[in-house]
Each structure stands twice: as structure tokens, then as C-alpha cells.
Design a protein around this motif. Structure first.
Motif, PDB file in Angstrom:
ATOM      1  N   ALA A 186       0.829  -1.207   0.000  1.00 51.92           N
ATOM      2  CA  ALA A 186       0.000   0.000   0.000  1.00 51.92           C
ATOM      3  C   ALA A 186       0.860   1.251   0.000  1.00 51.92           C
ATOM      4  O   ALA A 186       0.596   2.206  -0.745  1.00 51.92           O
ATOM      5  CB  ALA A 186      -0.929  -0.008   1.213  1.00 51.92           C
ATOM      6  N   ALA A 187       1.896   1.242   0.822  1.00 53.42           N
ATOM      7  CA  ALA A 187       2.767   2.411   0.891  1.00 53.42           C
ATOM      8  C   ALA A 187       3.452   2.646  -0.451  1.00 53.42           C
ATOM      9  O   ALA A 187       3.522   3.782  -0.940  1.00 53.42           O
ATOM     10  CB  ALA A 187       3.805   2.217   1.996  1.00 53.42           C
ATOM     11  N   MET A 188       3.961   1.575  -1.076  1.00 49.01           N
ATOM     12  CA  MET A 188       4.637   1.727  -2.366  1.00 49.01           C
ATOM     13  C   MET A 188       3.674   2.203  -3.440  1.00 49.01           C
ATOM     14  O   MET A 188       4.020   3.065  -4.261  1.00 49.01           O
ATOM     15  CB  MET A 188       5.280   0.401  -2.771  1.00 49.01           C
ATOM     16  CG  MET A 188       6.461  -0.010  -1.907  1.00 49.01           C
ATOM     17  SD  MET A 188       7.330  -1.465  -2.546  1.00 49.01           S
ATOM     18  CE  MET A 188       6.041  -2.706  -2.432  1.00 49.01           C
ATOM     19  N   ALA A 189       2.452   1.638  -3.439  1.00 52.71           N
ATOM     20  CA  ALA A 189       1.478   2.027  -4.459  1.00 52.71           C
ATOM     21  C   ALA A 189       1.083   3.490  -4.307  1.00 52.71           C
ATOM     22  O   ALA A 189       0.966   4.221  -5.297  1.00 52.71           O
ATOM     23  CB  ALA A 189       0.242   1.125  -4.379  1.00 52.71           C
ATOM     24  N   LEU A 190       0.862   3.925  -3.069  1.00 48.63           N
ATOM     25  CA  LEU A 190       0.485   5.316  -2.846  1.00 48.63           C
ATOM     26  C   LEU A 190       1.597   6.262  -3.265  1.00 48.63           C
ATOM     27  O   LEU A 190       1.341   7.326  -3.857  1.00 48.63           O
ATOM     28  CB  LEU A 190       0.132   5.523  -1.368  1.00 48.63           C
ATOM     29  CG  LEU A 190      -1.193   4.903  -0.913  1.00 48.63           C
ATOM     30  CD1 LEU A 190      -1.354   5.041   0.594  1.00 48.63           C
ATOM     31  CD2 LEU A 190      -2.366   5.530  -1.634  1.00 48.63           C
ATOM     32  N   LEU A 191       2.847   5.882  -2.974  1.00 50.96           N
ATOM     33  CA  LEU A 191       3.956   6.729  -3.389  1.00 50.96           C
ATOM     34  C   LEU A 191       4.055   6.786  -4.912  1.00 50.96           C
ATOM     35  O   LEU A 191       4.259   7.853  -5.499  1.00 50.96           O
ATOM     36  CB  LEU A 191       5.258   6.218  -2.788  1.00 50.96           C
ATOM     37  CG  LEU A 191       5.437   6.437  -1.283  1.00 50.96           C
ATOM     38  CD1 LEU A 191       6.713   5.775  -0.801  1.00 50.96           C
ATOM     39  CD2 LEU A 191       5.460   7.927  -0.945  1.00 50.96           C
ATOM     40  N   ASP A 192       3.918   5.625  -5.557  1.00 51.05           N
ATOM     41  CA  ASP A 192       4.012   5.576  -7.015  1.00 51.05           C
ATOM     42  C   ASP A 192       2.915   6.402  -7.678  1.00 51.05           C
ATOM     43  O   ASP A 192       3.111   6.957  -8.758  1.00 51.05           O
ATOM     44  CB  ASP A 192       3.924   4.131  -7.516  1.00 51.05           C
ATOM     45  CG  ASP A 192       5.200   3.353  -7.243  1.00 51.05           C
ATOM     46  OD1 ASP A 192       6.219   4.001  -6.941  1.00 51.05           O
ATOM     47  OD2 ASP A 192       5.159   2.117  -7.328  1.00 51.05           O
ATOM     48  N   GLN A 234       1.531   5.628 -16.878  1.00 52.51           N
ATOM     49  CA  GLN A 234       0.978   4.633 -17.786  1.00 52.51           C
ATOM     50  C   GLN A 234       1.814   3.360 -17.780  1.00 52.51           C
ATOM     51  O   GLN A 234       1.273   2.249 -17.876  1.00 52.51           O
ATOM     52  CB  GLN A 234       0.921   5.213 -19.208  1.00 52.51           C
ATOM     53  CG  GLN A 234       0.277   4.295 -20.233  1.00 52.51           C
ATOM     54  CD  GLN A 234      -1.227   4.161 -20.052  1.00 52.51           C
ATOM     55  OE1 GLN A 234      -1.827   4.968 -19.361  1.00 52.51           O
ATOM     56  NE2 GLN A 234      -1.811   3.141 -20.653  1.00 52.51           N
ATOM     57  N   GLU A 235       3.114   3.484 -17.623  1.00 49.05           N
ATOM     58  CA  GLU A 235       3.991   2.317 -17.581  1.00 49.05           C
ATOM     59  C   GLU A 235       3.724   1.448 -16.351  1.00 49.05           C
ATOM     60  O   GLU A 235       3.994   0.249 -16.362  1.00 49.05           O
ATOM     61  CB  GLU A 235       5.449   2.767 -17.593  1.00 49.05           C
ATOM     62  CG  GLU A 235       5.874   3.435 -18.903  1.00 49.05           C
ATOM     63  CD  GLU A 235       7.284   3.982 -18.822  1.00 49.05           C
ATOM     64  OE1 GLU A 235       7.893   3.886 -17.733  1.00 49.05           O
ATOM     65  OE2 GLU A 235       7.778   4.504 -19.837  1.00 49.05           O
ATOM     66  N   LYS A 236       3.185   2.063 -15.284  1.00 53.37           N
ATOM     67  CA  LYS A 236       2.919   1.329 -14.055  1.00 53.37           C
ATOM     68  C   LYS A 236       1.445   0.957 -13.908  1.00 53.37           C
ATOM     69  O   LYS A 236       1.019   0.514 -12.851  1.00 53.37           O
ATOM     70  CB  LYS A 236       3.346   2.169 -12.844  1.00 53.37           C
ATOM     71  CG  LYS A 236       4.825   2.482 -12.814  1.00 53.37           C
ATOM     72  CD  LYS A 236       5.187   3.271 -11.551  1.00 53.37           C
ATOM     73  CE  LYS A 236       6.673   3.543 -11.495  1.00 53.37           C
ATOM     74  NZ  LYS A 236       7.051   4.288 -10.260  1.00 53.37           N
ATOM     75  N   ARG A 237       0.666   1.122 -14.977  1.00 53.11           N
ATOM     76  CA  ARG A 237      -0.775   0.921 -14.883  1.00 53.11           C
ATOM     77  C   ARG A 237      -1.124  -0.484 -14.415  1.00 53.11           C
ATOM     78  O   ARG A 237      -1.959  -0.654 -13.528  1.00 53.11           O
ATOM     79  CB  ARG A 237      -1.430   1.200 -16.241  1.00 53.11           C
ATOM     80  CG  ARG A 237      -2.949   0.998 -16.245  1.00 53.11           C
ATOM     81  CD  ARG A 237      -3.535   1.449 -17.569  1.00 53.11           C
ATOM     82  NE  ARG A 237      -2.999   0.697 -18.687  1.00 53.11           N
ATOM     83  CZ  ARG A 237      -3.500  -0.481 -19.099  1.00 53.11           C
ATOM     84  NH1 ARG A 237      -4.535  -1.006 -18.467  1.00 53.11           N
ATOM     85  NH2 ARG A 237      -2.973  -1.113 -20.132  1.00 53.11           N
ATOM     86  N   HIS A 238      -0.486  -1.490 -14.976  1.00 50.77           N
ATOM     87  CA  HIS A 238      -0.822  -2.865 -14.617  1.00 50.77           C
ATOM     88  C   HIS A 238      -0.472  -3.154 -13.152  1.00 50.77           C
ATOM     89  O   HIS A 238      -1.224  -3.843 -12.449  1.00 50.77           O
ATOM     90  CB  HIS A 238      -0.092  -3.841 -15.543  1.00 50.77           C
ATOM     91  CG  HIS A 238      -0.537  -3.758 -16.965  1.00 50.77           C
ATOM     92  ND1 HIS A 238      -1.821  -4.088 -17.370  1.00 50.77           N
ATOM     93  CD2 HIS A 238       0.113  -3.345 -18.088  1.00 50.77           C
ATOM     94  CE1 HIS A 238      -1.936  -3.904 -18.681  1.00 50.77           C
ATOM     95  NE2 HIS A 238      -0.778  -3.448 -19.138  1.00 50.77           N
ATOM     96  N   ASP A 239       0.658  -2.609 -12.696  1.00 52.46           N
ATOM     97  CA  ASP A 239       1.028  -2.801 -11.291  1.00 52.46           C
ATOM     98  C   ASP A 239       0.004  -2.152 -10.367  1.00 52.46           C
ATOM     99  O   ASP A 239      -0.408  -2.741  -9.359  1.00 52.46           O
ATOM    100  CB  ASP A 239       2.410  -2.210 -11.011  1.00 52.46           C
ATOM    101  CG  ASP A 239       3.518  -3.007 -11.677  1.00 52.46           C
ATOM    102  OD1 ASP A 239       3.278  -4.191 -11.983  1.00 52.46           O
ATOM    103  OD2 ASP A 239       4.605  -2.445 -11.885  1.00 52.46           O
ATOM    104  N   LEU A 240      -0.421  -0.937 -10.714  1.00 51.24           N
ATOM    105  CA  LEU A 240      -1.387  -0.235  -9.874  1.00 51.24           C
ATOM    106  C   LEU A 240      -2.733  -0.943  -9.873  1.00 51.24           C
ATOM    107  O   LEU A 240      -3.398  -1.024  -8.832  1.00 51.24           O
ATOM    108  CB  LEU A 240      -1.536   1.210 -10.348  1.00 51.24           C
ATOM    109  CG  LEU A 240      -0.294   2.095 -10.151  1.00 51.24           C
ATOM    110  CD1 LEU A 240      -0.492   3.447 -10.821  1.00 51.24           C
ATOM    111  CD2 LEU A 240       0.003   2.290  -8.665  1.00 51.24           C
ATOM    112  N   GLU A 241      -3.159  -1.473 -11.014  1.00 50.34           N
ATOM    113  CA  GLU A 241      -4.412  -2.228 -11.063  1.00 50.34           C
ATOM    114  C   GLU A 241      -4.329  -3.472 -10.187  1.00 50.34           C
ATOM    115  O   GLU A 241      -5.290  -3.836  -9.509  1.00 50.34           O
ATOM    116  CB  GLU A 241      -4.729  -2.618 -12.509  1.00 50.34           C
ATOM    117  CG  GLU A 241      -5.162  -1.455 -13.382  1.00 50.34           C
ATOM    118  CD  GLU A 241      -5.397  -1.867 -14.828  1.00 50.34           C
ATOM    119  OE1 GLU A 241      -4.991  -3.004 -15.190  1.00 50.34           O
ATOM    120  OE2 GLU A 241      -5.981  -1.077 -15.590  1.00 50.34           O
TER     121      GLU A 241
END
Length: 217
Positions: A125-131, A165-172
Motif C-alpha cells: 500500500a505504501a509503495m502504491a500510494l507513493l508511485d 501509464q507504464e505502471k498501470r498494470h502494477d497499480l491495477e
């Protein structure tokens, strides 16, 4: 459990703790041996030290009547096997004969496997929020162009969007993990008809449960 003593400092360390659950067996192995104070709860450690050897000689102790009661766990019967100290290290094996309750309650919470998934989700969660949030905050710092001829801020926003956009799949994927976690947490309710999500809610958020309203006293 496998522990050892530094005979110079008389400090005890733990290598691993094994839990026999009948049909299955789990093991907590420390990558680096931990001082017992950093591995076990104070209540369990207080009881354990009463049965550890006081000499550096080889020995065996067994007592079926020993009872170690701590919060959420009761241990009955103990067997302690100690080796002769070699090169300043004495190895000891401790075995409890029966356990009633949550067997991992003797470990400090950070070492219990039931918290591993939750801790991992917090880290994700912390990494996703930062990203996600840091690039968004970065874009909000841009001043809007005074005219359409000023393409500088627009180009910088475009560059940030391309990075996201490059991190879209990771965020999903992260959103999927969070929604499943939140929807299945104890005490989390489901939506009522009056609480249905709007039709334009992103698909990743559909089915997400939110805590029920708390009564006002």
C-alpha cells in the motif's frame, strides 16, 4: 525450539521454532539468530528461563507437570536437552509436549505468520500510494499555461502521465489486492441498496465493502 547460549555473555539466542499442528507442521526460522528478548513475548520468556540449564554441561530434563500459561496459549509438559558448551556456544533444544490455543502466541507479533500477509499489504500500500500520489502532486505544482503557445508545462505533464501509464498494470494489481483485503476484513459490512456505488465507478472498485456507519451516542 532450537536456542543457544553465548557462554561469555550468558545471552540466549533463538535459531528456529517449529510448530506441530498434527496434520501439518510449520517452522519459523530466523535469517539471523535473534536474542530471545526480540523473539518471544515477555510472559513466555519469563516462564521459559525458569527451565533453561544453568550449567554449561550436557544434560536432559523432562517434566510432564510443567504448565506455562500465557495469553491465548497454554503449554503443558516440557523437555530440555542441552549439549556441552563448545567454543563458547551451548546449544539447547526445548520441546513442549502439548499446546492448547494459538501456538504462535509465544512469539512477538511481528514474527507471527498470521500477520505476515497484513504486513506485506501495508508495504505494498505504501509503495502504491507513493508511485501514484507523488507524480500527481508533482503535476499539481505546475502552473497552468497562460496561453496555448506555452507548451512547456503540458509537455512535463505528458511525461508524468507516460510514467504512470507504464505502471498501470502494477497499480491495477495493487487495487485488486486492497479491495479484496478490505472486503473480507472482520467487521466490514457490505453495501445496502442506499449505499450502492455510482454507475461510473471503476471496475476495480466494484464489490468493495466499506465499514458500516457507527452509531452516534
Amino acid at each position: 525450539m532450537s536456542i543457544f547460549r553465548d557462554t561469555t555473555t550468558n545471552q540466549w539466542f533463538v535459531d528456529r521454532v517449529e510448530f506441530d499442528l498434527g496434520a501439518t507442521r510449520t517452522k519459523t526460522s530466523f535469517a539471523v539468530p535473534q536474542p530471545v528478548e526480540q523473539a518471544f513475548t515477555p510472559a513466555f520468556l519469563e516462564q521459559l528461563k525458569l527451565h533453561l540449564p544453568t550449567s554449561h554441561d550436557r544434560g536432559l530434563m523432562a517434566d510432564a507437570d510443567v504448565h506455562v500459561p500465557i495469553a491465548h496459549l497454554s503449554l503443558v509438559g516440557i523437555r530440555v536437552a542441552a549439549q556441552t558448551a563448545i567454543d563458547g556456544i551451548q546449544k539447547v533444544w526445548v520441546r513442549f509436549m502439548r499446546a492448547f490455543g494459538s501456538v504462535q502466541a509465544l512469539l512477538l507479533p511481528r514474527h507471527r505468520t498470521e500477520h505476515a500477509a497484513e504486513n506485506a499489504l501495508h508495504s505494498v500500500a505504501a509503495m502504491a500510494l507513493l508511485d501514484l500520489l507523488l507524480p500527481c502532486l508533482d503535476m499539481l505544482r505546475f502552473e497552468l499555461p497562460k496561453s496555448y503557445d506555452d507548451a512547456g508545462p503540458v509537455e512535463r505533464v505528458q511525461a508524468r502521465l507516460e510514467t504512470l501509464q507504464e505502471k498501470r498494470h502494477d497499480l491495477e494489481f495493487y487495487v485488486g489486492l486492497f479491495t479484496r483485503y478490505l472486503a473480507h476484513r472482520p467487521g466490514v459490512g457490505e453495501y445496502t441498496a442506499a449505499q450502492q456505488l455510482p454507475r461510473d465507478t471503476p471496475e476495480a472498485l466494484r464489490g468493495l465493502g466499506l465499514p458500516l456507519a457507527a452509531p452516534i451516542r
